[in-house]
Design a protein around this motif. Structure first.
Motif, PDB file in Angstrom:
ATOM      1  N   TYR A  33      -0.587  -2.510   0.140  1.00 15.46           N
ATOM      2  CA  TYR A  33      -0.496  -3.927  -0.229  1.00 15.46           C
ATOM      3  C   TYR A  33      -1.792  -4.579   0.238  1.00 15.46           C
ATOM      4  O   TYR A  33      -2.107  -4.573   1.423  1.00 15.46           O
ATOM      5  CB  TYR A  33       0.734  -4.506   0.487  1.00 15.46           C
ATOM      6  CG  TYR A  33       0.676  -5.935   0.965  1.00 15.46           C
ATOM      7  CD1 TYR A  33       0.527  -6.992   0.068  1.00 15.46           C
ATOM      8  CD2 TYR A  33       0.820  -6.234   2.325  1.00 15.46           C
ATOM      9  CE1 TYR A  33       0.514  -8.313   0.533  1.00 15.46           C
ATOM     10  CE2 TYR A  33       0.813  -7.543   2.794  1.00 15.46           C
ATOM     11  CZ  TYR A  33       0.649  -8.581   1.888  1.00 15.46           C
ATOM     12  OH  TYR A  33       0.636  -9.864   2.349  1.00 15.46           O
ATOM     13  N   SER A 167       3.655  -6.909   5.521  1.00  9.41           N
ATOM     14  CA  SER A 167       4.079  -5.514   5.679  1.00  9.41           C
ATOM     15  C   SER A 167       5.286  -5.386   6.620  1.00  9.41           C
ATOM     16  O   SER A 167       5.935  -4.339   6.647  1.00  9.41           O
ATOM     17  CB  SER A 167       2.920  -4.660   6.179  1.00  9.41           C
ATOM     18  OG  SER A 167       2.420  -5.174   7.386  1.00  9.41           O
ATOM     19  N   ARG A 170       8.698  -4.154   5.465  1.00 12.47           N
ATOM     20  CA  ARG A 170       8.969  -2.722   5.277  1.00 12.47           C
ATOM     21  C   ARG A 170       9.357  -2.052   6.585  1.00 12.47           C
ATOM     22  O   ARG A 170       9.360  -0.825   6.670  1.00 12.47           O
ATOM     23  CB  ARG A 170       7.733  -2.033   4.661  1.00 12.47           C
ATOM     24  CG  ARG A 170       7.314  -2.567   3.270  1.00 12.47           C
ATOM     25  CD  ARG A 170       6.197  -1.694   2.686  1.00 12.47           C
ATOM     26  NE  ARG A 170       5.191  -1.471   3.701  1.00 12.47           N
ATOM     27  CZ  ARG A 170       3.900  -1.760   3.599  1.00 12.47           C
ATOM     28  NH1 ARG A 170       3.413  -2.248   2.471  1.00 12.47           N
ATOM     29  NH2 ARG A 170       3.074  -1.547   4.595  1.00 12.47           N
ATOM     30  N   HIS A 227      -6.848 -10.295   2.801  1.00 12.36           N
ATOM     31  CA  HIS A 227      -5.971 -10.555   1.645  1.00 12.36           C
ATOM     32  C   HIS A 227      -6.555 -11.688   0.789  1.00 12.36           C
ATOM     33  O   HIS A 227      -6.597 -11.598  -0.428  1.00 12.36           O
ATOM     34  CB  HIS A 227      -4.576 -10.998   2.111  1.00 12.36           C
ATOM     35  CG  HIS A 227      -3.719  -9.879   2.601  1.00 12.36           C
ATOM     36  ND1 HIS A 227      -3.245  -8.890   1.772  1.00 12.36           N
ATOM     37  CD2 HIS A 227      -3.225  -9.596   3.831  1.00 12.36           C
ATOM     38  CE1 HIS A 227      -2.501  -8.042   2.481  1.00 12.36           C
ATOM     39  NE2 HIS A 227      -2.480  -8.447   3.732  1.00 12.36           N
ATOM     40  N   ASP A 314      -5.263   2.191   7.740  1.00 18.44           N
ATOM     41  CA  ASP A 314      -4.747   0.832   7.669  1.00 18.44           C
ATOM     42  C   ASP A 314      -5.962  -0.072   7.545  1.00 18.44           C
ATOM     43  O   ASP A 314      -7.062   0.420   7.376  1.00 18.44           O
ATOM     44  CB  ASP A 314      -4.008   0.536   8.986  1.00 18.44           C
ATOM     45  CG  ASP A 314      -2.559   0.207   8.727  1.00 18.44           C
ATOM     46  OD1 ASP A 314      -2.286  -0.283   7.628  1.00 18.44           O
ATOM     47  OD2 ASP A 314      -1.732   0.428   9.630  1.00 18.44           O
TER      48      ASP A 314
HETATM   49  O1  PMV Z   1       1.112  -7.284   6.669  1.00 22.44           O
HETATM   50  P1  PMV Z   1      -0.310  -7.703   6.672  1.00 22.44           P
HETATM   51  O2  PMV Z   1      -0.512  -9.055   6.081  1.00 22.44           O
HETATM   52  O3  PMV Z   1      -0.947  -7.534   8.024  1.00 22.44           O
HETATM   53  O4  PMV Z   1      -1.123  -6.722   5.678  1.00 22.44           O
HETATM   54  C1  PMV Z   1      -1.243  -5.359   5.936  1.00 22.44           C
HETATM   55  C2  PMV Z   1      -1.895  -4.657   4.830  1.00 22.44           C
HETATM   56  C3  PMV Z   1      -2.178  -3.175   5.067  1.00 22.44           C
HETATM   57  O5  PMV Z   1      -1.661  -2.737   6.281  1.00 22.44           O
HETATM   58  C4  PMV Z   1      -3.675  -2.934   5.075  1.00 22.44           C
HETATM   59  C5  PMV Z   1      -1.580  -2.357   3.929  1.00 22.44           C
HETATM   60  C6  PMV Z   1      -0.088  -2.226   3.919  1.00 22.44           C
HETATM   61  O6  PMV Z   1       0.465  -2.174   2.815  1.00 22.44           O
HETATM   62  O7  PMV Z   1       0.512  -2.120   5.002  1.00 22.44           O
END
Ligand code: PMV
Length: 361
Positions: A33, A167, A170, A227, A314
């Motif tokens: 993502y 993330s 998940r 992002h 990551d």
């Molecule tokens: O959850 P965030 O906003 O910290 O974004 C994380 C994005 C990645 O870890 C680089 C990719 C992913 O899908 O976990």
């Protein structure tokens, strides 16, 4: 489901005081993502392996406020010490979720949190941290409304966690979790992560992830900045299309257990994530020279020995080395012999696929 399904249902019960403790795992994305729309809606679907050893444990204590103050009232302790620098993140989280948890201003909260992984190891704790806090808040909601069922509980916990850190949605339930609307996965949603609903080859149920801690310091560019740089990014649209295709391909690979195809897809996803950073405006690099050394060593070892061992990354310099249980001994020996030298102070974490968050108290 829509946002409206997560609006708090008025209940007669109010709680006086109490506490809940949840342990939530970290996760590592296979299809990444990167890029989001308003309200933490992902620009593309993603899928991750839930980890086991890397986790955050959070205790949320609450007491009904005597006199109503207007703001949120919370204290924050990280690994036993008051940590005011984390407060703005929680404040923003509370503001974002208040519509769905309207009782937040009626309590004094104490949030005590700790990570299983070493402090400032360069491993993002926002996914496990936000998931653990969202689950504690859901336990409060369930205490007020015992009719809430497990499926809704997990969906709403994931929905709330997403509003803290994308993330994090998940990191609630399941060992393989998919997030983001796609025709390829039935009942997928932009609003929450779901336990991947299809058959998965046995190899992927016990996959290992050895995390090589290349750089333990603070990242130079945060994920939220990264992002945002996907807006007006010259390759963004193609990247989002590619993520959809990769998810579709992965669906077949997960059934067949074709490890060559799995490794090819996962490594390409990792390098594409970093390619997006390299081609953002302004551009930035989160990999370190050791990251590239490790990648080259893995490729060389795989060519020489045909061992199914690959990497993913990551948003940072650390390398996640992925391999199936059946080559565990050979992989660990290789990691010790050839890769540990590139880790900061020789540090690494042995992790593997886990089952999701657990309530401890
Ligand atoms: O959850 P965030 O906003 O910290 O974004 C994380 C994005 C990645 O870890 C680089 C990719 C992913 O899908 O976990």
């Amino acid at each position: 489901m829509t946002e409206n399904d997560f609006v708090f249902k008025k209940v007669a019960t109010t709680l006086k005081d109490g506490q809940f403790t949840w342990k939530a795992p970290s996760n590592i994305a296979l299809v990444k993502y990167w890029g989001k729309k308003e309200n933490q809606i992902p620009a593309n679907p993603s899928i991750s392996l839930t980890l086991d050893a890397c986790a955050t444990t959070t205790t949320l204590s609450y007491r009904k406020r005597e006199s109503g103050g207007s703001g949120f009232s919370f204290e924050l302790f990280f690994e036993g010490k008051q940590k005011d620098s984390f407060k703005p993140k929680i404040q923003t989280f509370f503001e974002r979720v208040e519509t769905y948890l309207p009782f937040l201003r009626s309590y004094d909260f104490k949030i005590e949190t700790s990570n299983s992984f070493p402090h400032s190891s360069g491993i993002a704790s926002s996914a496990s941290g936000m998931a653990a806090l969202a689950l504690c808040l859901m336990s409060m909601e369930k205490q007020m409304n015992p009719a809430i069922e497990d499926t809704y509980f997990n969906k709403k916990a994931s929905f709330l966690a997403r509003l803290g850190s994308g993330s994090a949605c998940r990191s609630i339930a399941g060992s393989l979790v998919q997030w983001g609307g796609t025709d390829v996965v039935e009942s997928s949603s932009n609003l929450f992560g779901i336990d991947y609903p299809y058959d998965v080859h046995a190899d992927f149920k016990t996959y290992h992830d050895t995390i090589l801690l290349v750089h333990k310091g603070q990242k130079t560019v945060s994920s939220s900045v990264g992002h945002n740089l996907m807006h007006n990014h010259p390759f963004a649209e193609n990247r989002f299309v590619q993520a959809h295709h990769n998810l579709e391909k992965l669906k077949g690979i997960l059934v067949s257990g074709d490890l060559d195809a799995f490794m090819g897809l996962v490594e390409s996803e990792a390098l594409t994530l970093h390619a997006m950073m390299l081609s953002s405006n302004p551009y930035f690099i989160l990999m370190k020279p050791q990251t590239l050394e490790i990648i080259n060593r893995i490729w060389d070892f795989r060519n020489r020995t045909k061992t199914p061992i690959c990497f993913t990354l990551d948003a940072g310099a650390n390398v996640h080395v992925l391999y199936p249980e059946k080559v565990k001994e050979i992989a660990i020996q290789f990691i010790k012999d050839e890769l540990i030298a590139y880790c900061e102070n020789g540090h690494y974490i042995c992790d593997k696929v886990g089952a999701g968050a657990k309530r401890l108290r």
